[in-house]
Design an enzyme around this catalytic site. Structure first.
Site, PDB file in Angstrom:
ATOM      1  N   GLY A 196      37.680  41.695 -27.872  1.00  0.00           N
ATOM      2  CA  GLY A 196      37.168  42.648 -26.888  1.00  0.00           C
ATOM      3  C   GLY A 196      36.057  43.535 -27.414  1.00  0.00           C
ATOM      4  N   HIS A 234      45.852  36.940 -39.355  1.00  0.00           N
ATOM      5  CA  HIS A 234      45.531  35.522 -39.460  1.00  0.00           C
ATOM      6  C   HIS A 234      45.041  35.213 -40.872  1.00  0.00           C
ATOM      7  CE1 HIS A 234      45.278  35.828 -34.967  1.00  0.00           C
ATOM      8  NE2 HIS A 234      45.908  34.677 -35.102  1.00  0.00           N
ATOM      9  N   TYR A 267      53.581  31.595 -27.696  1.00  0.00           N
ATOM     10  CA  TYR A 267      52.238  32.122 -27.449  1.00  0.00           C
ATOM     11  C   TYR A 267      51.378  31.075 -26.735  1.00  0.00           C
ATOM     12  CZ  TYR A 267      47.503  33.813 -28.510  1.00  0.00           C
ATOM     13  OH  TYR A 267      46.200  34.216 -28.419  1.00  0.00           O
ATOM     14  N   PRO A 296      38.706  30.069 -27.562  1.00  0.00           N
ATOM     15  CA  PRO A 296      38.008  30.171 -28.849  1.00  0.00           C
ATOM     16  C   PRO A 296      38.860  29.598 -29.973  1.00  0.00           C
ATOM     17  CG  PRO A 296      38.097  32.298 -27.697  1.00  0.00           C
ATOM     18  CD  PRO A 296      39.074  31.389 -27.035  1.00  0.00           C
ATOM     19  N   THR A 297      38.194  29.062 -30.981  1.00  0.00           N
ATOM     20  CA  THR A 297      38.863  28.623 -32.191  1.00  0.00           C
ATOM     21  C   THR A 297      39.259  29.860 -32.995  1.00  0.00           C
ATOM     22  OG1 THR A 297      38.663  27.137 -34.083  1.00  0.00           O
ATOM     23  CG2 THR A 297      36.706  28.443 -33.525  1.00  0.00           C
ATOM     24  N   GLY A 334      41.330  44.973 -23.482  1.00  0.00           N
ATOM     25  CA  GLY A 334      41.490  44.693 -24.905  1.00  0.00           C
ATOM     26  C   GLY A 334      40.241  45.008 -25.700  1.00  0.00           C
ATOM     27  N   HIS A 335      39.555  46.096 -25.347  1.00  0.00           N
ATOM     28  CA  HIS A 335      38.253  46.414 -25.940  1.00  0.00           C
ATOM     29  C   HIS A 335      38.318  46.842 -27.402  1.00  0.00           C
ATOM     30  CE1 HIS A 335      39.658  50.476 -25.069  1.00  0.00           C
ATOM     31  NE2 HIS A 335      38.701  50.927 -25.858  1.00  0.00           N
ATOM     32  N   ARG A 336      39.499  47.185 -27.890  1.00  0.00           N
ATOM     33  CA  ARG A 336      39.612  47.632 -29.282  1.00  0.00           C
ATOM     34  C   ARG A 336      39.890  46.487 -30.254  1.00  0.00           C
ATOM     35  NH1 ARG A 336      43.091  53.301 -29.466  1.00  0.00           N
ATOM     36  NH2 ARG A 336      41.303  54.703 -29.196  1.00  0.00           N
TER      37      ARG A 336
END
Length: 365
Positions: A17, A180, A137, A164-165, A11-13
């Site tokens: 990530g 979001h 999810y 993570p928040t 998920g580097h993009r």
């Protein structure tokens, strides 16, 4: 992790990530492996198995996931549970089969119950029902935590989970249908400012970069105004030749949220991978080993209304916000307790005001 250790960032993009990759490079790690979705579909069990067999990474950051806001989570419920479970199952299992030394699984604080005591401690996991809008999810992410714990206990692996928040930062998702709250507010407020200033060049530039439902900068003004109004950004005449611009925000504006700069999150992740192991995440005196995940947050929250005001001031929007109370608020308060992370040796550095300025500057590039 050694500087020449082979590190795979899944998920580097994405927001998470890409921040981890930048942090690793800044710290001198040079042997980083990553693949685009086109090069490696993490939903494909066979392809993932072949990748691990060929590359043999020593360390894995599992930051790949299907993510989105309230609307996306509630609309595409099957996609969110299926795709996230599939990605996790493939990467975690292949990490075990191929002898990965350490894996970090990244989840989200939406794993906690809807009416969770505040601030949220790791021990509150699975104590009552989840928020309905993002339940699929959340269940996928809880399964990921339990998968890491179970593999560690049965197979002796060193897989750790961090939650993570709400994150924001470079490479964030500004698609108004799926983003979001913070990046959505940044973009809507920017477009609102452009609209009130009749800056059509900036509006078209924005839409060319991120079209909304197929409407880009080449569309005519009428169609652009229609799509902007659909997403709550409109300009209307109030008297004589005076106009007012308003931006719709879902809900009452009273829910409180916590936000963490993505670069801070990445720094916490790399710190934990460098310095902490699964054995550091629980009390060895407990017979039952559970809640081994680690919250990553600031421990500071803000109401959506206050957040909108800060963004308004940063961007220079002079119009008004309209809070649509016919739309859902989601969980009213959502604040992490980062005490466990602090005890493990890490604390955030970037406060929200600085972060909003940083992300808006990045967005305008």
């Amino acid at each position: 992790m050694q500087k020449d250790s082979k590190i795979y960032v899944a998920g580097h993009r994405g927001l998470v990530g890409s921040a981890i990759v930048r942090n690793l490079k800044e710290k001198g790690y040079a042997n980083i492996v990553y693949k685009t979705h086109k090069e490696l579909d993490l939903l494909d069990q066979v392809a993932v198995a072949e990748f691990f067999k060929k590359e043999k990474p020593e360390f894995v950051f599992l930051a790949a996931a299907k993510v989105g806001g309230i609307v996306a989570n509630n609309t595409y419920r099957a996609d969110f549970i299926y795709e996230n479970l599939q990605i996790q199952n493939n990467v975690i299992h292949q990490s075990y089969l191929n002898g990965v030394k350490k894996l970090m699984f990244l989840g989200s604080t939406c794993i906690y119950p809807k009416n969770c005591p505040q601030p949220m401690k790791e021990e509150y996991l699975l104590t009552s029902e989840l928020e309905y809008t993002n339940e699929p999810y959340a269940i996928a992410k809880i399964a990921g935590i339990k998968m890491c714990e179970s593999y560690n206990l049965q197979y002796g692996t060193n897989f750790i989970s961090v939650m993570p928040t709400n994150l924001y930062g470079e490479n964030d998702n500004f698609d108004l249908e799926t983003s979001h709250v913070l990046p959505a507010l940044i973009r809507k407020t920017h477009l609102g400012k452009c609209l009130e200033e009749d800056n059509w060049e900036a509006i078209k530039k924005d839409l060319n970069k991120n079209p909304i439902e197929g409407i880009d900068g080449n569309s005519n003004k009428e169609n652009i105004l229609i799509i902007l109004e659909k997403y709550g950004i409109k300009k209307f005449q109030i008297e004589n030749s005076k106009f007012k611009t308003s931006i719709e925000i879902w809900g009452s504006g009273t829910p409180r949220r916590e936000f963490l700069w993505s670069e801070d999150m990445a720094d916490a992740c790399v710190f934990l991978m460098q310095n902490r192991d699964f054995k550091d995440t629980y009390d060895p005196n407990n017979k039952e080993i559970r809640n081994t995940h680690i919250n990553i947050g600031t421990g500071i929250d803000i109401s959506i209304k206050e957040l909108a005001q800060k963004i308004k001031e940063t961007i220079g929007f002079r119009g008004e916000f309209y809070f649509n109370t016919n739309k859902p608020d989601g969980t009213m308060v959502k604040l992490t307790d980062p005490s466990k992370l602090h005890k493990l040796g890490w604390k955030h550095k970037v406060e929200l005001e600085e972060g909003i300025t940083k992300i808006y500057e990045w967005y305008l590039k």
